[in-house]
Motif scaffolding. Sequence first.
Motif, PDB file in Angstrom:
ATOM      1  N   ILE A 133       0.842  -1.207   0.000  1.00 36.40           N
ATOM      2  CA  ILE A 133       0.000   0.000   0.000  1.00 36.40           C
ATOM      3  C   ILE A 133       0.868   1.245   0.000  1.00 36.40           C
ATOM      4  O   ILE A 133       0.634   2.198  -0.744  1.00 36.40           O
ATOM      5  CB  ILE A 133      -0.961  -0.007   1.218  1.00 36.40           C
ATOM      6  N   LEU A 134       1.891   1.201   0.799  1.00 31.24           N
ATOM      7  CA  LEU A 134       2.816   2.343   0.847  1.00 31.24           C
ATOM      8  C   LEU A 134       3.459   2.568  -0.512  1.00 31.24           C
ATOM      9  O   LEU A 134       3.588   3.709  -0.973  1.00 31.24           O
ATOM     10  CB  LEU A 134       3.891   2.071   1.911  1.00 31.24           C
ATOM     11  N   ALA A 135       3.823   1.480  -1.175  1.00 35.40           N
ATOM     12  CA  ALA A 135       4.441   1.588  -2.504  1.00 35.40           C
ATOM     13  C   ALA A 135       3.475   2.200  -3.499  1.00 35.40           C
ATOM     14  O   ALA A 135       3.849   3.057  -4.311  1.00 35.40           O
ATOM     15  CB  ALA A 135       4.886   0.205  -2.985  1.00 35.40           C
ATOM     16  N   VAL A 136       2.203   1.806  -3.419  1.00 40.53           N
ATOM     17  CA  VAL A 136       1.203   2.359  -4.351  1.00 40.53           C
ATOM     18  C   VAL A 136       0.981   3.850  -4.092  1.00 40.53           C
ATOM     19  O   VAL A 136       0.890   4.650  -5.027  1.00 40.53           O
ATOM     20  CB  VAL A 136      -0.134   1.578  -4.228  1.00 40.53           C
ATOM     21  N   ILE A 137       0.926   4.217  -2.809  1.00 39.02           N
ATOM     22  CA  ILE A 137       0.742   5.646  -2.488  1.00 39.02           C
ATOM     23  C   ILE A 137       1.914   6.452  -3.044  1.00 39.02           C
ATOM     24  O   ILE A 137       1.743   7.511  -3.644  1.00 39.02           O
ATOM     25  CB  ILE A 137       0.596   5.843  -0.961  1.00 39.02           C
ATOM     26  N   LEU A 138       3.108   5.914  -2.873  1.00 41.78           N
ATOM     27  CA  LEU A 138       4.290   6.602  -3.396  1.00 41.78           C
ATOM     28  C   LEU A 138       4.232   6.695  -4.919  1.00 41.78           C
ATOM     29  O   LEU A 138       4.558   7.728  -5.509  1.00 41.78           O
ATOM     30  CB  LEU A 138       5.564   5.862  -2.971  1.00 41.78           C
ATOM     31  N   LEU A 139       3.776   5.612  -5.538  1.00 38.75           N
ATOM     32  CA  LEU A 139       3.673   5.595  -6.994  1.00 38.75           C
ATOM     33  C   LEU A 139       2.692   6.665  -7.473  1.00 38.75           C
ATOM     34  O   LEU A 139       2.951   7.390  -8.443  1.00 38.75           O
ATOM     35  CB  LEU A 139       3.208   4.209  -7.438  1.00 38.75           C
ATOM     36  N   ALA A 140       1.562   6.769  -6.749  1.00 39.94           N
ATOM     37  CA  ALA A 140       0.557   7.782  -7.106  1.00 39.94           C
ATOM     38  C   ALA A 140       1.151   9.180  -6.985  1.00 39.94           C
ATOM     39  O   ALA A 140       0.944  10.044  -7.843  1.00 39.94           O
ATOM     40  CB  ALA A 140      -0.657   7.634  -6.211  1.00 39.94           C
ATOM     41  N   LEU A 141       1.920   9.379  -5.928  1.00 35.56           N
ATOM     42  CA  LEU A 141       2.550  10.686  -5.735  1.00 35.56           C
ATOM     43  C   LEU A 141       3.561  10.971  -6.845  1.00 35.56           C
ATOM     44  O   LEU A 141       3.648  12.086  -7.354  1.00 35.56           O
ATOM     45  CB  LEU A 141       3.238  10.747  -4.369  1.00 35.56           C
ATOM     46  N   ILE A 142       4.289   9.922  -7.225  1.00 38.21           N
ATOM     47  CA  ILE A 142       5.285  10.104  -8.293  1.00 38.21           C
ATOM     48  C   ILE A 142       4.584  10.472  -9.597  1.00 38.21           C
ATOM     49  O   ILE A 142       5.010  11.373 -10.313  1.00 38.21           O
ATOM     50  CB  ILE A 142       6.148   8.837  -8.452  1.00 38.21           C
ATOM     51  N   PHE A 143       3.470   9.776  -9.887  1.00 38.87           N
ATOM     52  CA  PHE A 143       2.706  10.102 -11.100  1.00 38.87           C
ATOM     53  C   PHE A 143       2.206  11.555 -11.051  1.00 38.87           C
ATOM     54  O   PHE A 143       2.082  12.205 -12.073  1.00 38.87           O
ATOM     55  CB  PHE A 143       1.510   9.162 -11.249  1.00 38.87           C
ATOM     56  N   SER A 144       1.894  12.019  -9.851  1.00 37.57           N
ATOM     57  CA  SER A 144       1.357  13.373  -9.716  1.00 37.57           C
ATOM     58  C   SER A 144       2.453  14.437  -9.778  1.00 37.57           C
ATOM     59  O   SER A 144       2.166  15.624  -9.807  1.00 37.57           O
ATOM     60  CB  SER A 144       0.612  13.504  -8.393  1.00 37.57           C
ATOM     61  N   ASP A 145       3.677  13.997  -9.781  1.00 37.55           N
ATOM     62  CA  ASP A 145       4.830  14.895  -9.871  1.00 37.55           C
ATOM     63  C   ASP A 145       4.756  16.015  -8.832  1.00 37.55           C
ATOM     64  O   ASP A 145       4.535  17.183  -9.160  1.00 37.55           O
ATOM     65  CB  ASP A 145       4.915  15.484 -11.286  1.00 37.55           C
ATOM     66  N   PRO A 146       4.907  15.672  -7.564  1.00 40.53           N
ATOM     67  CA  PRO A 146       4.746  16.698  -6.537  1.00 40.53           C
ATOM     68  C   PRO A 146       5.938  17.655  -6.442  1.00 40.53           C
ATOM     69  O   PRO A 146       7.076  17.262  -6.687  1.00 40.53           O
ATOM     70  CB  PRO A 146       4.624  15.866  -5.261  1.00 40.53           C
ATOM     71  N   TYR A 147       5.611  18.858  -6.134  1.00 41.25           N
ATOM     72  CA  TYR A 147       6.618  19.905  -5.944  1.00 41.25           C
ATOM     73  C   TYR A 147       6.416  20.532  -4.581  1.00 41.25           C
ATOM     74  O   TYR A 147       5.288  20.642  -4.110  1.00 41.25           O
ATOM     75  CB  TYR A 147       6.454  20.997  -6.994  1.00 41.25           C
ATOM     76  N   ILE A 148       7.500  20.946  -3.994  1.00 43.25           N
ATOM     77  CA  ILE A 148       7.370  21.743  -2.774  1.00 43.25           C
ATOM     78  C   ILE A 148       7.535  23.197  -3.191  1.00 43.25           C
ATOM     79  O   ILE A 148       8.539  23.578  -3.803  1.00 43.25           O
ATOM     80  CB  ILE A 148       8.450  21.358  -1.733  1.00 43.25           C
ATOM     81  N   LYS A 149       6.497  23.949  -2.887  1.00 45.06           N
ATOM     82  CA  LYS A 149       6.529  25.357  -3.280  1.00 45.06           C
ATOM     83  C   LYS A 149       7.356  26.121  -2.259  1.00 45.06           C
ATOM     84  O   LYS A 149       7.131  25.991  -1.050  1.00 45.06           O
ATOM     85  CB  LYS A 149       5.111  25.902  -3.325  1.00 45.06           C
ATOM     86  N   THR A 150       8.279  26.896  -2.750  1.00 43.84           N
ATOM     87  CA  THR A 150       9.110  27.678  -1.834  1.00 43.84           C
ATOM     88  C   THR A 150       8.376  28.965  -1.472  1.00 43.84           C
ATOM     89  O   THR A 150       7.571  29.474  -2.242  1.00 43.84           O
ATOM     90  CB  THR A 150      10.449  28.019  -2.487  1.00 43.84           C
TER      91      THR A 150
END
Lengths: 612, 286
Positions: A65-82
């Motif tokens: 489950i953790l791997a899938v959540i990470l995969l979803a996040l990777i697909f979403s291409d997350p950025y940290i806004k400065t």
Amino acid sequence: MILKYPLGLLALICVPVIIILYLLKQKRENYIISSLYLWQNALQDMVANAPWQKLKKNLLMFLQILAVILLALIFSDPYIKTGKHEDTDVIIVIDCSLSMQSTDIKPNRFEAAKNDAIKLVQSYKANTNFSVIVLKDTPQLLIHQVNDKNKVIQEIRNLQATDTAEDLEGTIELINTLLADKPEMHVNWFGDNNIEGIDFKNINYYSYNRNGANYAITLLSYRKMQNKEEITVLSRIANFSKQDAELDISLYTDGTFFDAKRLRINAGESQNLYWSGIPVTTSFLECKIDTEDILEKDNKASILLLENVTKKALLVTKKNIYLEKILRLIPNLEFYRTTLDEEFKASGYDLYIFDGDIPMLLPEDGHIIMFNPPENQLFSINGVSEYTEILNVEHNLFEDLKGDIKFNALKTNVFDLPQWANPIMRNNEGIVAFEGYVDRNRIMVFGFDLHETNLPVQPFFPVIITKAIQELLPSGNGIRGEPSFYAGDIVELSIDPKAEEVCIITPDGNRKLIAPPFPVTSFDETHKIGKYVLEQRLGDKTMQQEFIVNAPSEKEFISSMLNNGANNIQENNETGYTQKSFIGYSLKTILLCILLGILILEWWVYANGITI
Amino acid sequence: MSQLFDSSFMKKIQQLTLNTKFTLDGTHAGNRKSRSKGVSVEFSDYREYVPGDDFRHIDWNAYGRFEKLFIKLFMEEREAPVTIFLDVSKSMDWGEPNKSIASRRLTAALSYISLSNFDKVSVACFDEQVRENCRNLRGKFSFHRITNLLENVTYTGSSNIQKAIENFQMQWNRGITVIISDFFSQGSFSQVLKYLKYNKQVIYICHILSPQEIHPEFTESIRLLDSETGEILDITLTPALLSSYSKALKQFEENIKKDCIKWGAYYFNFSSDTTIEEMVKEVTEG
């Protein structure tokens, strides 16, 4: 954290799937053994015959489950806004087109975009260079490389929304030009249009589009019925929303209610609506949609029905049967013929046509057409071509004709093109016909005698001459063509040569002087919808001609409709806009590393049979 | 001659009979002669008379010569009753080579050896109860009855070793009892040993498992069906589960062995692919 592609979160659907897989027993092959005694001891987890089993704490499942959540996040291409923007060169694009006045975002899209743009400017460092581009019918570089934040904010604050359609391609071209010098520039785009095709390296897209219902009148035209004393009107109604709609439409003639109809239009479609029995004496038609929507301005359209104004033309020739026949056929033209002598003096005509010679002093109160003129103070003859083929060049005169124009001449003058002129025809030696303004007079010069060419026997001859007369003598008082335009259109003018002053009165009552200086051939500040007035002052006399500017809804909302399909834009409920942001530090690599670690851990747990 | 007990097998057990001793005291010291002294024709020794001895055994010739009372001791010769309990539950009819073959051959071999030693042999086939048996057979000529029994026995049901042995009606005399089983059985094994010991039995436990039970060879995810009960168990064969199975098997054998030690029984652990010679040799030599 900002997700570049929020659609990637769809991968989270796999989480319940994994849980279900753990709940659901696998379909297995039967295998008879002597006794289950040892296996039961080994497993110590007897199972029931039901298809589901109690969900147990399973380390492998949690890791998956953790791997899938990470995969979803990777697909979403997350950025940290400065917190503070680091860019030193920034382009801000603000959409000022008609659709930005929609009220699905309060107070409207344009005001919301301006406020957010100002906030964004404030968030940049002090030494940032700003360029601001205004997106409207013609993109405008409002300021370029200015590092004074107060000035930039002031300029944005002063921006006014226009009623024009947007020129997306022109804007992208302009941005590309700026990026060519500084590719690292960051683009911040505030608008409501479809940006799917835009592919800048660094772009923040702030979208102001909540897909509210919008209906518009995209066409209004009329036709006088032959042998009938009535007018038929065609109106086209478009539904730019995502739902089917039933609309009430009203027609007004000269400001008075004439008729109303109810119309059902499917989402994204348009329908024609005909109105008949309108009196032929009507001079002003207005069509309105009475159903409320997010943009009121495009709910009405109007047209002016021109009165026939008779113009006077004088043909100065010894004899030219070809011209005479055509001039007699042109409607609303009073045609006179005379010959040129030493005492020639004429005035009071709207158009003078000199066939052969020209007088010493050219008339100043009308436009002029010359055939085979001698050299004079306005232009010089470069030479004479004999037995030559004459071709057209690109010009309004030929816009109704298909293909190239060719005819032969026994003899023609070849001119040095004067500075004030535009070419019309040429042969292999140079320009043989041209036109242009000399002060307030428009002069059209043909270097050949019609009798020495085969032009009069060509099928396109009447079309060219009629078009030339219409160019110089438009049916209205100074407006070429029908006096109905879309916001952002250029109004072609044909100013009376006797005019001393020309003004345009805009829909909000402002009087704008457009001439002197003369000549004035067009007016392009049609940014607001409504009724304009072209006012020409001729001595004591004032001549007025109204023209209408309608909303360019069809052009404007096509991209808006396309944008409805762009679902990968994240919505910001606080400010009312939707944002697509590609800024900040990408977490993709970090998440990929963590995912890899989890997969290795999962393999290790599996191989070693570790349980919790 | 059947396939199970063919001429080759018969030759082997005849050979084994010459080379092995299977005696009551379990020490394998004499040809079915007990070291306990008793009444028989073969003189063994003298000892001084003590009050309570049977005065009929006094050697009066020796009293004449030595003027002391001596008792004549003789080697006691007796029929050793050998009882073999063979598990014929469904679980025994499994494995490759099949446990039923190995167990029946071992039963036949031990029976033949015992009959050759003039012992009295009983064979009882049990599952939840003793289903078929042949009792008190003497002499080699009786061996065919045993082979008939073993050839025709069917493997069904589940086993209950305690119930089967305790309910088995027989006159228990001091003798040898052999139990041949996989011990996937209901009932207390410890109680069985206690019961047999109480009936003065020298107990031989032959534990037979197939190679597949010792080292399972399944694909990853299977549904296991118990051959006796029809019970179902879904497993996914992982290294962890295999390891757990090995531990369970070891524990299972250890428990049986502990009970054997506790009650003075002899424990032999065989795989069904063990040859009959090896099995007999191990049982007879201890």
